[in-house]
Design an enzyme around this catalytic site. Structure first.
Site, PDB file in Angstrom:
ATOM      1  N   HIS A  93       0.829  -1.214   0.000  1.00 32.55           N
ATOM      2  CA  HIS A  93       0.000   0.000   0.000  1.00 32.55           C
ATOM      3  C   HIS A  93       0.860   1.260   0.000  1.00 32.55           C
ATOM      4  O   HIS A  93       0.630   2.189  -0.786  1.00 32.55           O
ATOM      5  CB  HIS A  93      -0.917  -0.015   1.226  1.00 32.55           C
ATOM      6  CG  HIS A  93      -1.709   1.243   1.404  1.00 32.55           C
ATOM      7  ND1 HIS A  93      -2.973   1.410   0.863  1.00 32.55           N
ATOM      8  CD2 HIS A  93      -1.428   2.404   2.067  1.00 32.55           C
ATOM      9  CE1 HIS A  93      -3.421   2.615   1.174  1.00 32.55           C
ATOM     10  NE2 HIS A  93      -2.506   3.237   1.906  1.00 32.55           N
ATOM     11  N   GLU A  94       1.871   1.293   0.847  1.00 29.47           N
ATOM     12  CA  GLU A  94       2.715   2.490   0.927  1.00 29.47           C
ATOM     13  C   GLU A  94       3.571   2.661  -0.321  1.00 29.47           C
ATOM     14  O   GLU A  94       3.792   3.788  -0.778  1.00 29.47           O
ATOM     15  CB  GLU A  94       3.592   2.428   2.185  1.00 29.47           C
ATOM     16  CG  GLU A  94       2.812   2.363   3.499  1.00 29.47           C
ATOM     17  CD  GLU A  94       1.792   3.489   3.667  1.00 29.47           C
ATOM     18  OE1 GLU A  94       1.965   4.554   3.033  1.00 29.47           O
ATOM     19  OE2 GLU A  94       0.825   3.301   4.409  1.00 29.47           O
ATOM     20  N   HIS A  97       1.728   4.509  -2.996  1.00 28.02           N
ATOM     21  CA  HIS A  97       1.748   5.978  -2.934  1.00 28.02           C
ATOM     22  C   HIS A  97       2.982   6.530  -3.640  1.00 28.02           C
ATOM     23  O   HIS A  97       2.914   7.575  -4.311  1.00 28.02           O
ATOM     24  CB  HIS A  97       1.735   6.436  -1.470  1.00 28.02           C
ATOM     25  CG  HIS A  97       0.406   6.286  -0.808  1.00 28.02           C
ATOM     26  ND1 HIS A  97      -0.765   6.692  -1.393  1.00 28.02           N
ATOM     27  CD2 HIS A  97       0.070   5.779   0.414  1.00 28.02           C
ATOM     28  CE1 HIS A  97      -1.787   6.446  -0.568  1.00 28.02           C
ATOM     29  NE2 HIS A  97      -1.296   5.880   0.522  1.00 28.02           N
ATOM     30  N   HIS A 101       2.985   9.081  -6.847  1.00 26.09           N
ATOM     31  CA  HIS A 101       3.808  10.291  -6.891  1.00 26.09           C
ATOM     32  C   HIS A 101       4.682  10.295  -8.140  1.00 26.09           C
ATOM     33  O   HIS A 101       4.771  11.314  -8.860  1.00 26.09           O
ATOM     34  CB  HIS A 101       4.664  10.366  -5.632  1.00 26.09           C
ATOM     35  CG  HIS A 101       5.308  11.700  -5.427  1.00 26.09           C
ATOM     36  ND1 HIS A 101       6.188  11.946  -4.396  1.00 26.09           N
ATOM     37  CD2 HIS A 101       5.233  12.867  -6.118  1.00 26.09           C
ATOM     38  CE1 HIS A 101       6.593  13.203  -4.454  1.00 26.09           C
ATOM     39  NE2 HIS A 101       6.036  13.778  -5.497  1.00 26.09           N
TER      40      HIS A 101
END
Length: 226
Positions: A93-94, A97, A101
Site C-alpha cells: 500500500h505504501e 503511494h 507520486h
C-alpha cells in the site's frame, strides 16, 4: 435520554472505525513461516520493480506512510521486519503511494497541494483556538462573534477538503495498485487474499476516525453560526 442516545451514536461513529482498523491489522499481524520476506524487503522489491530505486525504505516510529517531501517509504517496525499478511499488504500500500507520486497522478497531486495548505491552516487553527476564548470576550458585537466563528469553520473546512481528497488516493493505493500487484505477483496464496483485502481496506481507512472527529468539530462550529 435522546441526548444520551445521540452522544452514544456519535461516539460509536468515531470510535468503531478506529477499533476495526486496529483489530484488522492486529488479526493478520502474526509472522508466518510461509511468507518468504519481510515487509521492508517486499517494499524494496516493489520499488525496484516499478523503477523507483532512488526511493528509500526506512523504519519509522510515526506509523506507516509515504513521505512525498523526502520521497521515502516509511514503515513501522512490525511491518518493516514482519513476515505477516499485514506487513505484506501495508508495505504494498505504501509503495503504491510512491508510484502515484512518480506517475504524477492528478488525485495525488491534488491531495499533496491541499495537504501542504492544510499544514499552514492547522498551525493557524492551533493559534486561533487558543486565542478564541479571549477574542470572544473582546468581541462585544454579534457580528464580531460571527466573524470569529466563521474563521473557525474556515480553518476546519480545509482539513475536511484534505480528507475528501485523501479518500480516492488511499482507495487507489489499496485496490487500484497494491491488490492487483499482490494478486498477479503471487506474493501471497489465493486462500490468503480475503485477509489481504481486509488489511488493504484498513490501510486505506486509517485516517477515517480523525476525519470524523474533524467533521464533528466542523458541525459544532456551523451550529454556532446558525
Amino acid at each position: 435520554m435522546l441526548f444520551a442516545v445521540l452522544a452514544l451514536l456519535l461516539l460509536a461513529v468515531i470510535v468503531l472505525p478506529q477499533f476495526w482498523v486496529r483489530h484488522t491489522l492486529a488479526k493478520h499481524g502474526d509472522d508466518r513461516p510461509d511468507i518468504p520476506g519481510t515487509g521492508g524487503e517486499l517494499a524494496r522489491h516493489l520499488l525496484d520493480r516499478f523503477s523507483l530505486p532512488d526511493v528509500p525504505v526506512e523504519t519509522s516510529d510515526r506509523g506507516d506512510h509515504y513521505d512525498p517531501q523526502a520521497r521515502a517509504v516509511r514503515l513501522s517496525g512490525n511491518v518493516y521486519s514482519g513476515r505477516s499478511l499485514t506487513a505484506v499488504a501495508v508495505a504494498a500500500h505504501e509503495v503504491s503511494h510512491a508510484v502515484q507520486h512518480a506517475n504524477g497522478e492528478r488525485s495525488f497531486r491534488a491531495w499533496q497541494g491541499l495537504a501542504r495548505f492544510a499544514m499552514v491552516t492547522d498551525k493557524a487553527a492551533g493559534i486561533f483556538f487558543i486565542a478564541a476564548p479571549f477574542l470572544a470576550i473582546l468581541a462585544r458585537t454579534p457580528m464580531a462573534l460571527v466573524a470569529l466563528l466563521a474563521v473557525g469553520v474556515g480553518l476546519l473546512s480545509v482539513r475536511v477538503l484534505v480528507t475528501l481528497a485523501t479518500l480516492p488516493v488511499e482507495l487507489d493505493a489499496s485496490f487500484g495498485k497494491a491488490l492487483p500487484v499482490l494478486e498477479r505477483g503471487a506474493y501471497v496464496s489465493e486462500t490468503d487474499m480475503p485477509a489481504v483485502r481486509s488489511v488493504l481496506k484498513a490501510a486505506a481507512l486509517t485516517y477515517l476516525a480523525a476525519a470524523l472527529i474533524t467533521l464533528v468539530d466542523l458541525a459544532r462550529w456551523v451550529r454556532l453560526l446558525r
